[in-house]
Design a protein around this motif. Structure first.
Motif, PDB file in Angstrom:
ATOM      1  N   PRO A 206      62.964  68.144  11.065  1.00 17.80           N
ATOM      2  CA  PRO A 206      63.528  68.510  12.371  1.00 17.80           C
ATOM      3  C   PRO A 206      62.542  68.535  13.527  1.00 17.80           C
ATOM      4  CG  PRO A 206      63.222  70.464  11.035  1.00 17.80           C
ATOM      5  CD  PRO A 206      62.871  69.299  10.151  1.00 17.80           C
ATOM      6  N   HIS A 207      61.330  68.037  13.341  1.00 16.47           N
ATOM      7  CA  HIS A 207      60.356  68.038  14.425  1.00 16.47           C
ATOM      8  C   HIS A 207      59.333  66.931  14.155  1.00 16.47           C
ATOM      9  CE1 HIS A 207      59.130  71.105  11.372  1.00 16.47           C
ATOM     10  NE2 HIS A 207      58.082  70.307  11.333  1.00 16.47           N
ATOM     11  N   PRO A 208      58.579  66.517  15.152  1.00 16.50           N
ATOM     12  CA  PRO A 208      57.588  65.465  14.939  1.00 16.50           C
ATOM     13  C   PRO A 208      56.505  65.893  13.942  1.00 16.50           C
ATOM     14  CG  PRO A 208      58.006  65.777  17.284  1.00 16.50           C
ATOM     15  CD  PRO A 208      58.650  66.924  16.575  1.00 16.50           C
ATOM     16  N   VAL A 209      56.020  64.931  13.179  1.00 15.43           N
ATOM     17  CA  VAL A 209      54.922  65.153  12.239  1.00 15.43           C
ATOM     18  C   VAL A 209      53.889  64.044  12.434  1.00 15.43           C
ATOM     19  CG1 VAL A 209      56.321  66.360  10.519  1.00 15.43           C
ATOM     20  CG2 VAL A 209      56.129  63.869  10.427  1.00 15.43           C
ATOM     21  N   THR A 210      52.721  64.251  11.894  1.00 15.81           N
ATOM     22  CA  THR A 210      51.683  63.228  11.947  1.00 15.81           C
ATOM     23  C   THR A 210      51.842  62.305  10.753  1.00 15.81           C
ATOM     24  OG1 THR A 210      50.151  64.767  13.007  1.00 15.81           O
ATOM     25  CG2 THR A 210      49.206  62.793  12.028  1.00 15.81           C
ATOM     26  N   VAL A 211      51.963  61.014  11.005  1.00 14.43           N
ATOM     27  CA  VAL A 211      52.114  60.052   9.914  1.00 14.43           C
ATOM     28  C   VAL A 211      50.911  59.122   9.901  1.00 14.43           C
ATOM     29  CG1 VAL A 211      54.625  60.165   9.967  1.00 14.43           C
ATOM     30  CG2 VAL A 211      53.457  58.397  11.296  1.00 14.43           C
ATOM     31  N   TYR A 212      50.537  58.726   8.684  1.00 13.29           N
ATOM     32  CA  TYR A 212      49.385  57.840   8.502  1.00 13.29           C
ATOM     33  C   TYR A 212      49.800  56.689   7.599  1.00 13.29           C
ATOM     34  CZ  TYR A 212      44.641  56.243   7.599  1.00 13.29           C
ATOM     35  OH  TYR A 212      43.498  55.486   7.521  1.00 13.29           O
ATOM     36  N   PRO A 213      49.581  55.431   8.011  1.00 18.41           N
ATOM     37  CA  PRO A 213      50.008  54.285   7.198  1.00 18.41           C
ATOM     38  C   PRO A 213      49.135  54.115   5.964  1.00 18.41           C
ATOM     39  CG  PRO A 213      48.804  53.528   9.149  1.00 18.41           C
ATOM     40  CD  PRO A 213      48.955  55.012   9.288  1.00 18.41           C
ATOM     41  N   TYR A 214      49.774  54.036   4.814  1.00 16.26           N
ATOM     42  CA  TYR A 214      49.051  53.922   3.547  1.00 16.26           C
ATOM     43  C   TYR A 214      49.921  53.117   2.590  1.00 16.26           C
ATOM     44  CZ  TYR A 214      45.991  55.403  -0.303  1.00 16.26           C
ATOM     45  OH  TYR A 214      45.100  55.442  -1.349  1.00 16.26           O
ATOM     46  N   LEU A 215      49.665  51.825   2.490  1.00 12.43           N
ATOM     47  CA  LEU A 215      50.476  50.929   1.666  1.00 12.43           C
ATOM     48  C   LEU A 215      50.139  51.139   0.198  1.00 12.43           C
ATOM     49  CD1 LEU A 215      52.542  48.565   1.644  1.00 12.43           C
ATOM     50  CD2 LEU A 215      50.561  47.023   1.635  1.00 12.43           C
ATOM     51  N   THR A 216      51.096  51.631  -0.571  1.00  9.68           N
ATOM     52  CA  THR A 216      50.845  51.927  -1.982  1.00  9.68           C
ATOM     53  C   THR A 216      51.029  50.691  -2.846  1.00  9.68           C
ATOM     54  OG1 THR A 216      53.160  52.543  -2.391  1.00  9.68           O
ATOM     55  CG2 THR A 216      51.653  54.284  -1.642  1.00  9.68           C
ATOM     56  N   GLN A 217      50.327  50.680  -3.978  1.00  5.13           N
ATOM     57  CA  GLN A 217      50.512  49.594  -4.936  1.00  5.13           C
ATOM     58  C   GLN A 217      51.944  49.588  -5.477  1.00  5.13           C
ATOM     59  OE1 GLN A 217      48.356  47.118  -5.714  1.00  5.13           O
ATOM     60  NE2 GLN A 217      47.109  47.971  -4.075  1.00  5.13           N
ATOM     61  N   GLU A 218      52.535  50.763  -5.579  1.00  6.02           N
ATOM     62  CA  GLU A 218      53.922  50.863  -6.020  1.00  6.02           C
ATOM     63  C   GLU A 218      54.843  50.088  -5.096  1.00  6.02           C
ATOM     64  OE1 GLU A 218      56.522  54.577  -7.466  1.00  6.02           O
ATOM     65  OE2 GLU A 218      56.022  54.661  -5.336  1.00  6.02           O
ATOM     66  N   LEU A 219      54.672  50.266  -3.775  1.00  5.46           N
ATOM     67  CA  LEU A 219      55.524  49.567  -2.824  1.00  5.46           C
ATOM     68  C   LEU A 219      55.233  48.067  -2.814  1.00  5.46           C
ATOM     69  CD1 LEU A 219      57.692  49.541  -0.696  1.00  5.46           C
ATOM     70  CD2 LEU A 219      55.990  50.241   1.008  1.00  5.46           C
ATOM     71  N   VAL A 220      53.979  47.691  -2.992  1.00  7.50           N
ATOM     72  CA  VAL A 220      53.649  46.263  -3.068  1.00  7.50           C
ATOM     73  C   VAL A 220      54.412  45.612  -4.217  1.00  7.50           C
ATOM     74  CG1 VAL A 220      51.809  44.626  -3.623  1.00  7.50           C
ATOM     75  CG2 VAL A 220      51.392  46.443  -1.968  1.00  7.50           C
ATOM     76  N   GLY A 221      54.448  46.276  -5.369  1.00  4.86           N
ATOM     77  CA  GLY A 221      55.177  45.732  -6.509  1.00  4.86           C
ATOM     78  C   GLY A 221      56.659  45.595  -6.236  1.00  4.86           C
ATOM     79  N   GLN A 222      57.257  46.592  -5.587  1.00  2.00           N
ATOM     80  CA  GLN A 222      58.677  46.520  -5.271  1.00  2.00           C
ATOM     81  C   GLN A 222      58.962  45.459  -4.212  1.00  2.00           C
ATOM     82  OE1 GLN A 222      59.969  47.731  -7.737  1.00  2.00           O
ATOM     83  NE2 GLN A 222      61.086  49.572  -7.161  1.00  2.00           N
ATOM     84  N   ALA A 223      58.083  45.355  -3.213  1.00  2.00           N
ATOM     85  CA  ALA A 223      58.281  44.352  -2.163  1.00  2.00           C
ATOM     86  C   ALA A 223      58.231  42.953  -2.752  1.00  2.00           C
ATOM     87  CB  ALA A 223      57.217  44.513  -1.076  1.00  2.00           C
ATOM     88  N   ARG A 224      57.303  42.745  -3.671  1.00  2.00           N
ATOM     89  CA  ARG A 224      57.200  41.430  -4.309  1.00  2.00           C
ATOM     90  C   ARG A 224      58.440  41.145  -5.162  1.00  2.00           C
ATOM     91  NH1 ARG A 224      52.544  42.100  -6.449  1.00  2.00           N
ATOM     92  NH2 ARG A 224      51.307  40.920  -4.926  1.00  2.00           N
ATOM     93  N   ALA A 225      58.866  42.136  -5.940  1.00  6.70           N
ATOM     94  CA  ALA A 225      60.003  41.936  -6.833  1.00  6.70           C
ATOM     95  C   ALA A 225      61.307  41.715  -6.070  1.00  6.70           C
ATOM     96  CB  ALA A 225      60.152  43.140  -7.768  1.00  6.70           C
ATOM     97  N   LEU A 226      61.473  42.387  -4.928  1.00  2.00           N
ATOM     98  CA  LEU A 226      62.718  42.305  -4.169  1.00  2.00           C
ATOM     99  C   LEU A 226      62.686  41.230  -3.087  1.00  2.00           C
ATOM    100  CD1 LEU A 226      63.332  46.152  -3.769  1.00  2.00           C
ATOM    101  CD2 LEU A 226      64.626  44.568  -5.225  1.00  2.00           C
ATOM    102  N   GLY A 227      61.542  40.604  -2.895  1.00  2.00           N
ATOM    103  CA  GLY A 227      61.452  39.550  -1.894  1.00  2.00           C
ATOM    104  C   GLY A 227      61.508  40.059  -0.474  1.00  2.00           C
ATOM    105  N   LEU A 228      60.944  41.259  -0.225  1.00  2.00           N
ATOM    106  CA  LEU A 228      60.961  41.811   1.125  1.00  2.00           C
ATOM    107  C   LEU A 228      60.002  41.038   2.027  1.00  2.00           C
ATOM    108  CD1 LEU A 228      60.861  45.635   0.300  1.00  2.00           C
ATOM    109  CD2 LEU A 228      62.863  44.237   0.849  1.00  2.00           C
ATOM    110  N   ALA A 229      60.434  40.780   3.255  1.00  2.00           N
ATOM    111  CA  ALA A 229      59.569  40.087   4.212  1.00  2.00           C
ATOM    112  C   ALA A 229      58.439  40.997   4.676  1.00  2.00           C
ATOM    113  CB  ALA A 229      60.378  39.605   5.417  1.00  2.00           C
ATOM    114  N   GLU A 230      58.732  42.284   4.881  1.00  7.01           N
ATOM    115  CA  GLU A 230      57.719  43.245   5.310  1.00  7.01           C
ATOM    116  C   GLU A 230      57.972  44.572   4.609  1.00  7.01           C
ATOM    117  OE1 GLU A 230      57.250  43.767   9.484  1.00  7.01           O
ATOM    118  OE2 GLU A 230      57.285  41.621   9.936  1.00  7.01           O
ATOM    119  N   ALA A 231      56.903  45.321   4.400  1.00  6.93           N
ATOM    120  CA  ALA A 231      57.024  46.661   3.826  1.00  6.93           C
ATOM    121  C   ALA A 231      55.870  47.517   4.327  1.00  6.93           C
ATOM    122  CB  ALA A 231      57.023  46.609   2.306  1.00  6.93           C
TER     123      ALA A 231
END
Length: 379
Positions: A206-231
């Motif tokens: 319910p309020h702004p938070v500080t976010v930091y980009p951190y591409l996980t190996q888990e997401l890389v595997g899912q992006a590759r398997a699902l054919g995502l253009a960006e993740a």
């Protein structure tokens, strides 16, 4: 599997994560359970509280001989103990030696992908990683999206770390679990593609938070398997003390000290952020798709109050699926093999305060949707 009801040994079964997993498995009513840990009296109390076909067994995860005794006769060993860096790969080697399948709520800790061959191993069956990796599958229904698709995920949490949790969190940063400021684009990890920490609104918070980009190996595997253009993946911080502590750790600040001192710093910082506030965990996934019929934006938000209990539920589902013979032989990451909807159903059933929300947005004709990372709001 051995004769009769499958026997699942829960290592660390009276801890916050293991006890939650044991309760879920006991409620299924189709398994025998063995609760293990260094304190046999605590294991016995946990077993007695669960009732039914539950036994206690002493298991010191720092001792190979003790682990070997605990794993004997088990069909599945579910590893919920920690810190992972202290235990290395001893629990899964003990499971392999006993001829048992293996489930780990962490990543398995160790260079070898054991057990392999005729056995099954499911790793990273927790909250993050684990449930976090299911978000892209939930939004795509497990199929390659038509046209181009961009996924953005967030994990925002508030709550005091335990020593074990702090140790394992710092370990994940040191072991190449992900890549800071990177994103997945057109089949590749693009380093330095995203700027650093910034304030954002995230659905479910319910309020702004500080976010930091951190591409996980888990997401890389899912992006590759699902054919995502960006993740993209962002870790969110509701307060500045924990983020400051992690920045000291990342920078190699000599004042951070050794592993114990750094973990204590993380525990102290997370406690300060959470002081006087209600703890929570929010996982948010956003999928933007464009195709011949136009563009759509779909979101899923999972919000719970107890990260340890949520981890335990995911681990229990993984152990259940392995015990039922629903996971192929070999070594797998949980996000690739667990039934995504089944995990959500288990969270709802066993943790009533966990809320799962889906939403769909279809932009008006001729309107190009804004970057969903920038437009996230409160559901």
């Amino acid at each position: 599997m051995s004769g009769g009801a499958p026997l699942i040994g829960v290592l660390g079964g009276y801890g916050a994560v293991g006890a939650a997993a044991a309760r879920v498995l006991a409620a299924e009513g189709e398994f025998r359970l063995r609760i293990g840990g260094r304190d046999p009296e605590a294991a016995a109390r946990c077993a007695a509280a669960l009732g039914g076909a539950v036994e206690a067994g002493e298991a010191d995860a720092r001792s190979e001989a003790s682990l070997d005794r605990f794993a004997q006769g088990c069909d599945v060993v579910l590893h919920c103990a920690g810190p992972a860096y202290e235990l290395a790969d001893r629990p899964r080697r003990a499971a392999a030696a006993a001829g048992a399948d293996y489930v780990d709520v962490m990543d398995g800790c160790g260079p070898a992908p054991a057990p392999a061959g005729e056995r099954t191993a499911v790793l990273s069956a927790g909250l993050v990683p684990g449930l976090s990796g299911l978000l892209p599958r939930l939004l795509t229904d497990g199929r390659t999206p038509p046209g181009t698709a961009r996924f953005t995920g967030y994990h925002v949490s508030l709550g005091a770390f335990t020593r074990t949790g702090a140790m394992d969190y710092l370990l994940s940063l040191d072991r190449g679990y992900g890549t800071p400021r990177a994103q997945w684009r057109d089949g590749h990890v693009v380093r330095g593609a995203l700027r650093g920490a910034e304030e954002r609104l995230v659905a479910g918070v319910p309020h702004p938070v500080t976010v930091y980009p951190y591409l996980t190996q888990e997401l890389v595997g899912q992006a590759r398997a699902l054919g995502l253009a960006e993740a993209r993946w962002y870790n969110g911080f509701d307060g500045h003390h924990l983020l400051d502590a992690l920045n000291r750790h990342r920078s190699g600040d000599d004042r951070a000290g050794g592993p114990e001192a750094r973990a204590a710093d993380v525990v102290r910082a997370s406690t300060l952020d959470a002081l006087g506030r209600s703890p929570y965990h929010v996982l948010c996934g956003v999928l933007e798709r464009s195709g011949p019929d136009g563009a759509t934006v779909r979101r899923v938000v999972v919000r719970g109050t107890d990260g340890s209990a949520m981890t335990g539920v995911v681990g229990a589902v993984a152990a259940r699926e392995v015990a039922r013979g629903r996971v192929p032989r070999g070594v797998h990451r949980a996000a690739r093999v667990l039934p995504a909807r089944g995990v959500l159903d288990a969270l709802r059933r066993h943790l009533p305060d966990t809320v799962v929300t889906f939403s769909d947005d279809t932009p008006a004709a001729g309107v190009v949707p804004a970057d969903p990372v920038m437009e996230e709001g409160v559901l």
